[in-house]
Design a protein around this motif. Structure first.
Motif, short mmCIF file in Angstrom:
data_model
loop_
_atom_site.label_atom_id
_atom_site.label_comp_id
_atom_site.label_asym_id
_atom_site.label_seq_id
_atom_site.Cartn_x
_atom_site.Cartn_y
_atom_site.Cartn_z
N GLY A 89 -38.63 18.14 -89.54
CA GLY A 89 -37.56 19.11 -89.41
C GLY A 89 -37.30 19.55 -87.99
O GLY A 89 -36.48 20.46 -87.77
N TYR A 90 -38.00 18.94 -87.02
CA TYR A 90 -37.87 19.39 -85.64
C TYR A 90 -37.59 18.25 -84.67
O TYR A 90 -36.64 18.29 -83.89
N GLY A 91 -38.40 17.22 -84.70
CA GLY A 91 -38.25 16.10 -83.77
C GLY A 91 -39.59 15.51 -83.41
O GLY A 91 -40.53 15.52 -84.22
N ILE A 92 -39.70 15.01 -82.18
CA ILE A 92 -40.91 14.34 -81.73
C ILE A 92 -41.51 15.13 -80.57
O ILE A 92 -40.80 15.51 -79.63
N VAL A 93 -42.83 15.38 -80.64
CA VAL A 93 -43.55 16.04 -79.57
C VAL A 93 -44.59 15.06 -79.03
O VAL A 93 -45.39 14.51 -79.80
N ILE A 94 -44.58 14.85 -77.71
CA ILE A 94 -45.52 13.93 -77.07
C ILE A 94 -46.59 14.76 -76.37
O ILE A 94 -46.29 15.58 -75.49
N PHE A 95 -47.87 14.57 -76.79
CA PHE A 95 -48.99 15.33 -76.26
C PHE A 95 -49.79 14.47 -75.28
O PHE A 95 -49.98 13.26 -75.50
#
Length: 999
Positions: free
Chosen positions: A195-201
Motif C-alpha cells: 500500500g506504500y511502495g518500495i523502501v531500500i535499506f
C-alpha cells in the motif's frame, strides 16, 4: 477463452519472428500423489537435491516419488507451528531449512536429520497479523507480514525489533503488507509494501537509501493495494518486478538515482498492465513470467519470447494459466507451483506430443482406433464412435460421431479412405462419401470393414479385412477387386482372420492372423504357412498384430507373448519380453526407425528397442504420451514421424528427439523403519553410515531415495549384504529393502540406483549392527559357559567324592573283613587244631561252630551294606530285627522296635553301614553288660532328619565316675562320620539311653 488470451494470440501472430510456441509435457503432482495441498506457494531445491514445496496445507519434501509432509499436528519431528506455509529458505551455513508459517512464528528443519529442531514463537503477534514473505540476509531473517517488517537474529536465536518504520504516521494498516523482500547488486535490501511502495535499506546500518512510491510505478489507485509477485535482477543495475499492475523495470546506480520503465515488455505489451502471478530469473539470461494467459520465457530485453504450453488437448484444466511460483533446479528443469498442484517440466525436447482435448471446440478423442496424416498436415483420427480432423493449428473438427473407424489411408490418387465398421468411405472436402462413388469396383465389397492396407506395386493394393473374410487385392489400374481367403484358388490363406498385412523387401506379402501367418510370394502366386510353436507347450503362439523388417530380421508383435525375431528363413531366433525390458507383453504396433531402433506400442506404454545394443527404453504417460494404453491397429507414419493412438487420444513420436539420460541418480538411504512387539517407528538416516539396532526390533526396512526427477518411476535399485550375498539383488523399481530374520551381528549393506537408461549412481554403504538379545550377549554366554563348567566341575567333584566315599567304604569293608572275619577264621583255625589234638573234647567243635556262624553273619552284614537295592530305612529296620530278635530271645530279653514313619527314607551307604553298626553294637552292649530285661529301638523321621534312640532297663552306670569305654567311643566316632550327634544318658539303676540325631 478469455479476451486477454485472444489478444495475446493475436500479438503472437503479429510478432512471428520474435516468438515461438514450445509445447512441454507437464508432469503433475497433486494430493492424490501425496502432496499436502493443491495450492503451492513456494518451491526450492536444497543442496542435496531434494525439492521442498510450501503449500496452503503444509510443507513437503519430495524425492521424485514420495512426499514427506511437515505441518501443524504432524507426527513428532515434522510438527510445525502453522498449517499455511508461506515461505521456505535454505540456510546452507547452519544446515537448516527455515519455514515461515502464515499463522505466525518460525520453524527450522535440520537437513541432516530431516527433523524440526526449532519452533520460535514471537512474544507479540496481533490476531490479524499474517506472515507472507521471508529473505535470508547475512545472519538475519527479514520477514514480511500484513503488519510490516520483522527480523529474526539467527545467532541470538530470537526475534528482534526492527528499529526503522519507513511509512508515514498516517499510513493505513493495509499499507504495511509486504510480499517481496530481496537484496540488490549493491547488497542492499528492497522491501516492497503493497500500500506504500518500495523502501531500500542499507544492510549495515538499516538506514533508508531510497523510497519508491506506488505512484512512481504508475499506480492509479484503482486496486486498493498492489501485490508484488516476484523479482529478477538483470545485468548489474536493473530490477524487474512482477506486480498486479504489470511488469515494472527499475534502473539504479550506487547512489540510487532511479529511473523507472512502467512498460518494459516490448514483445507483449499486455504484460505491462496485466497481473503478473510469477516472475523468476533462471540464471541463464532468461526470464520466466506467468500471467493469467499462461507461461512465457523471455530474453532479458523482453523483446523476444517463447510461449510455453502443454500439448493442446492434453488437459481439460490447463495448469500453466495459474502458475504462482517458478523454480529452475540444478538440472535446468522447471518446477512450477500452481493452484492445482506441483508441476515439473523437463528442459530437454520431448519426442512425444499428445492430442486429446480441444477446449475451443470441447471435442475429445476418447478411443483412437486409426490415424491418417493428410497432405495439408492435418490428421484424421478414427474413433470408436466417430471421425475427427485435427488441423495444422491443432484445432479439432468433428466429421462423424457414430461409426467405429478401423483404418485410414491415402491412395495413389490422393483420395483418403476412411474405413469404418460398416464399410468403406472416402473423405473429401471434410465430408464422407461411399467408396463406390469413386471406385465402382468396390461395390460388391463396400460393406467390408478394413483394418490395414499396403501398396504392393504401382497397381495393386492389399487390404486386410476385420471380420474373418481374408484380404482384398485391389487392382487400381484395371479397376478390379479380388478376395483371397482360406478357400480361394489358386492361392489361399491359412486363416481368414486378418490382423495386419505387410510387404517385406523381397516383395513377400505377410498376412498376420491369430495363430498362424501366411506369406504370399512370387507376385501373389504362392503361399507359405508359418505356424510358430511354443517350445514348451508345443502350442502355436497367439494373435500376431504387426510386423516390420529391420537389420535382416523380421520383427513381429505377438500379443501376450512379446516381440518375436525371425531370420530370413522364417526361423524363430528369440522372443523378447518384459524380462528383457519390454514395457509390457501385450504388444500392438511396431515401427522401424532408420533401421536402428524399433518403437513398440502396448497396453502399458511404449518400448524403444535399440537393435545394436539390444537394450530397451520404456516410456509412459508421465513422459508425454496421451496415456499408457494403446489400441491394436492404431498407428501410421509420415515423414519419419510416427503416430500411435489409444485411450484418451494419440501421440506423435519424433525419434530424432530420443535422448539418453546421462545423469546418474543421486542416491540416499533416506529412512529406517523399525517394528517391535510394542509398535513401529522410523528415523531419517540420510547421512548415516553406522546404525545400531536394538534387540527388541523384529523387522527393519530401509527406504531409498534416488533423485531422478525426469523419470523417477523408472529408477531401479540393487543391493547386496556383504555377509550374506555373493551377487547383487535386483529390486527393480522397489525403493525399499525389507530386512527380516537377521540374527545379531554386523552387516554391511551396499545399495546402488540406476536411471531409466541404466546409468548407475554412486554405491552407498550402511553398516547395521543388530544388538543381541539378553540371551545372545557375550556376558550371558560367558555366564552359561561358566555355569556349564561349574556344573561339570560339580558333577566331577560329586563323582570324585562319591568314589572317595565308595573307596572309604571299601577300605572299611576290607578292614571289617580283616578285623572280624580274619580274627574269626584265625579262631576257627586255633579251635580246629585243638580239636584235632583233643579229639574227645567237643567244646572245641562248638567254638568252631560259633566262630563260623559269626563269620557268616559278618559277611552277610557286609553284603547287605553293599546292596544298592536295600538302602531304605525299612531295609535297615528289617536287618536290625533279624539280628536283634533272635539274640534277645535267646538271652531272655524283650526286644521292641518302633519305626516313626516314612520307612522308605533313602539312606546313603555310609550312613546305612554306620547306623547299622551303631545300633548293633548298642544292642550287643546292652545284652552283654546291662543285665537288662528289655531293649527298645525307636526311629523317627522329622522332616528328613532322623532321630534314633536305643534304650534298656539295665543296671546303668555313673557317667561322672566312669570313663567311656571303647564301645561308647566307637559309637561316637561312627556317628560323627555320618553327621549325627550322639548323647548317652545313664545313671546307676536307671538303664541306658543312647540318642542319635542328624545334624
Amino acid at each position: 477463452m478469455r479476451c486477454p488470451f485472444l489478444i495475446s494470440i493475436l500479438l503472437i501472430c503479429l510478432i512471428g519472428n520474435a516468438q515461438r510456441i514450445e509445447e512441454k509435457a507437464l508432469i503433475k503432482y497433486t494430493q492424490d500423489d501425496g502432496l499436502s495441498s493443491y495450492n503451492v506457494r513456494k518451491i526450492i531445491q536444497d543442496k542435496h537435491g531434494f525439492i521442498w514445496a510450501a503449500t496452503q496445507d503444509g510443507l513437503n519434501r519430495f524425492d521424485g516419488r514420495n512426499f514427506i509432509v511437515y505441518k501443524k499436528n504432524a507426527p513428532a519431528g515434522r510438527n510445525l507451528l502453522g498449517v499455511d506455509i508461506r515461505d521456505v529458505i535454505e540456510d546452507t551455513i547452519n544446515n537448516l531449512i527455515w519455514v515461515l508459517p502464515g499463522e505466525g512464528g518460525l520453524n527450522a528443519i535440520e537437513l541432516v536429520s530431516g527433523k524440526v529442531v526449532k519452533s520460535i514463537i514471537p512474544q507479540q503477534s496481533g490476531a490479524a497479523d499474517w506472515n507472507i514473505r521471508m529473505s535470508l540476509i547475512n545472519d538475519k531473517l527479514w520477514i514480511g507480514s500484513f503488519s510490516g517488517l520483522k527480523q529474526f537474529d539467527i545467532k541470538k536465536d530470537q526475534f528482534i525489533s526492527f528499529p526503522v518504520d519507513p511509512l508515514p504516521a498516517n499510513a493505513n494498516p493495509a499499507d504495511y503488507e509486504i510480499r517481496e523482500i530481496f537484496t540488490d547488486h549493491f547488497s542492499n535490501t528492497w522491501v516492497c509494501y503493497g500500500g506504500y511502495g518500495i523502501v531500500i535499506f542499507n544492510n549495515k546500518d538499516l538506514a533508508i537509501r531510497k523510497k519508491i512510491l506506488l505512484q512512481d510505478l504508475d499506480y492509479k489507485g484503482d486496486y486498493g493495494i498492489i501485490r508484488f509477485s516476484g523479482h529478477s535482477l538483470i545485468g548489474s543495475n536493473t530490477v524487474l518486478l512482477g506486480t498486479t499492475i504489470g511488469l515494472k523495470q527499475i534502473m539504479y546506480d550506487s547512489n540510487y538515482n532511479i529511473s523507472i520503465n512502467n512498460s518494459p515488455c516490448v514483445a507483449i505489451k499486455d504484460l505491462n498492465n496485466l497481473p503478473i502471478s510469477a516472475l523468476s530469473n533462471t540464471g541463464t539470461n532468461e526470464l520466466l513470467i506467468s500471467s493469467q494467459n499462461g507461461l512465457y520465457k523471455f530474453n532479458s530485453a523482453l523483446n523476444e519470447y517463447t510461449f510455453i504450453e502443454e500439448p493442446k488437448g492434453s488437459s481439460e484444466n490447463p495448469w500453466l494459466n495459474s502458475v504462482r511460483y517458478i523454480c529452475r533446479d540444478k538440472s535446468n528443469d522447471l518446477w512450477i507451483g500452481c493452484q492445482q498442484g506441483l508441476g515439473f517440466i523437463n528442459s530437454s525436447t520431448s519426442p512425444f506430443r499428445r492430442f486429446y482435448y480441444d477446449p475451443s471446440t470441447d471435442i475429445k478423442l476418447p478411443h483412437v482406433f486409426s490415424l491418417g496424416v493428410l497432405k495439408d498436415k492435418s490428421i484424421l483420427a478414427g474413433l470408436r464412435s466417430g471421425l475427427v480432423r485435427i488441423d495444422a493449428n491443432h484445432r479439432f473438427h468433428q466429421i462423424n460421431n457414430t461409426n467405429l473407424f478401423h483404418h485410414i489411408y491415402t491412395d495413389r490418387n490422393n483420395r483418403v479412405h476412411a474405413l469404418h465398421s460398416k464399410g468403406m468411405l472416402i473423405y473429401d472436402d471434410q465430408k464422407l462419401f461411399p467408396v463406390s462413388k469413386y471406385y465402382p469396383e468396390f461395390q460388391p465389397y463396400a460393406g467390408y470393414p478394413i483394418n490395414s492396407h499396403l501398396d504392393y506395386n504401382d497397381s495393386l493394393v492389399i487390404l486386410g479385412t476385420e471380420n474373418s473374410i481374408g484380404i482384398l487385392v485391389w487392382d487400381l489400374k484395371n479397376r478390379s477387386v479380388k478376395n483371397i481367403n482360406s478357400t480361394s484358388q489358386p492361392i489361399s490363406l491359412a486363416a481368414d482372420i486378418v490382423n495386419a498385412v505387410f510387404k517385406d523387401k523381397a516383395n513377400n506379402v505377410w498376412v498376420l492372423s491369430d495363430k498362424v501367418i501366411t506369406v504370399l510370394s512370387q507376385n501373389l502366386t504362392k503361399s507359405t504357412t508359418l505356424s510358430l510353436l511354443d517350445s514348451v507347450t508345443k502350442q502355436p503362439y497367439n494373435i500376431y498384430f504387426d510386423i516390420c523388417e529391420a537389420r535382416r530380421s523380421y520383427w513381429i508383435t505377438a500379443y501376450g507373448t512379446g516381440l518375436m525375431e525371425l531370420d530370413y528363413n522364417f526361423k524363430l531366433i528369440r522372443i523378447l519380453t518384459t524380462k528383457d525390458g519390454l514395457s509390457n507383453d501385450g504388444v500392438y504396433k511396431i515401427f522401424n526407425s532408420n533401421d536402428k531402433e524399433l518403437i513398440i506400442t502396448s497396453n502399458k506404454g511404449i518400448s524403444l528397442y535399440n537393435i545394436q545394443s539390444k537394450t530397451f527404453s520404456r516410456f509412459y504417460e508421465q513422459d508425454g504420451l496421451h496415456s499408457n494404453e494403446f489400441e491394436e491397429n492404431s498407428g501410421t507414419i509420415d515423414n519419419g514421424v510416427f503416430y500411435a493412438g489409444g485411450v484418451k487420444g494419440f501421440t506423435s513420436i519424433d525419434p530424432g528427439n530420443f535422448s539418453i539420460n546421462s545423469s546418474a541418480p543421486v542416491l540416499f538411504l533416506s529412512n529406517l523403519k523399525m517394528e517391535s512387539s510394542s509398535g513401529s517407528f522410523d528415523t531419517s538416516i540420510l547421512f548415516s553410515r553406522y546404525i545400531r539396532i536394538s534387540n527388541n526390533i523384529l523387522q527393519t526396512r530401509i527406504d531409498l531415495s534416488a533423485l531422478n526427477y525426469r523419470n523417477p518411476q523408472r529408477t531401479t535399485f540393487s543391493y547386496k549384504i556383504n555377509e550374506i550375498h555373493n551377487n547383487w539383488i535386483n529390486l527393480n523399481t522397489q525403493n525399499f529393502i525389507p530386512l527380516i530374520g537377521l540374527s545379531n551381528g554386523t552387516y554391511h549393506i551396499q545399495v546402488q540406483a540406476f536411471n531409466e537408461d541404466g546409468v548407475p549412481s554412486e554405491i552407498k554403504e550402511l553398516t547395521l549392527v543388530y544388538l543381541p538379545k539378553w540371551h545372545q550377549t557375550w556376558w550371558f554366554r560367558a555366564l552359561v559357559a561358566l555355569l556349564v563348567a561349574a556344573t561339570f566341575y560339580g558333577l566331577y567333584r560329586f563323582r570324585i567324592n562319591h568314589l572317595k566315599k565308595e573307596e572309604k567304604i571299601r577300605v572299611q569293608v576290607a578292614s571289617d573283613l580283616h578285623d572280624e572275619l580274619g580274627s574269626t577264621l584265625n579262631s576257627v583255625k586255633v579251635f580246629t587244631n585243638l580239636a584235632l589234638m583233643e579229639k574227645e573234647n567237643k567244646s572245641h567243635l562248638e567254638k568252631i561252630k560259633e566262630s563260623t556262624q559269626s563269620a557268616i553273619s559278618g559277611v552277610k552284614d557286609i553284603i547287605w551294606v553293599l546292596d544298592d537295592k536295600r538302602d531304605t530305612l525299612d531295609h535297615l529296620l528289617g536287618r536290625i530285627n533279624q539280628f536283634a530278635g533272635p539274640i534277645c530271645e535267646a538271652a531272655g530279653i524283650s526286644y521292641k522296635q518302633q519305626p516313626g514313619g516314612n520307612e522308605n527314607y533313602k539312606l546313603g551307604k555310609e550312613e546305612k553301614r554306620n547306623l547299622y553298626m551303631i545300633i548293633k553294637e548298642s544292642i550287643n552292649n546292652s545284652i552283654k553288660y546291662a543285665e537288662c530285661s528289655a531293649i527298645e529301638l525307636l526311629i523317627k523321621n522329622n522332616g528328613g532328619k532322623l532321630s534314633i534312640s536305643i534304650s534298656d532297663d539295665g543296671k546303668g552306670f555313673d557317667k561322672s565316675g566312669t570313663t567311656s569305654g571303647y564301645g561308647l567311643r566307637n559309637i561316637k566316632h561312627r556317628a560323627g562320620e555320618i553327621g549325627y550327634q550322639v548323647e548317652f544318658n545313664s545313671s546307676p539303676g536307671s538303664g541306658m539311653l543312647i540318642y542319635l540325631e542328624k545334624k
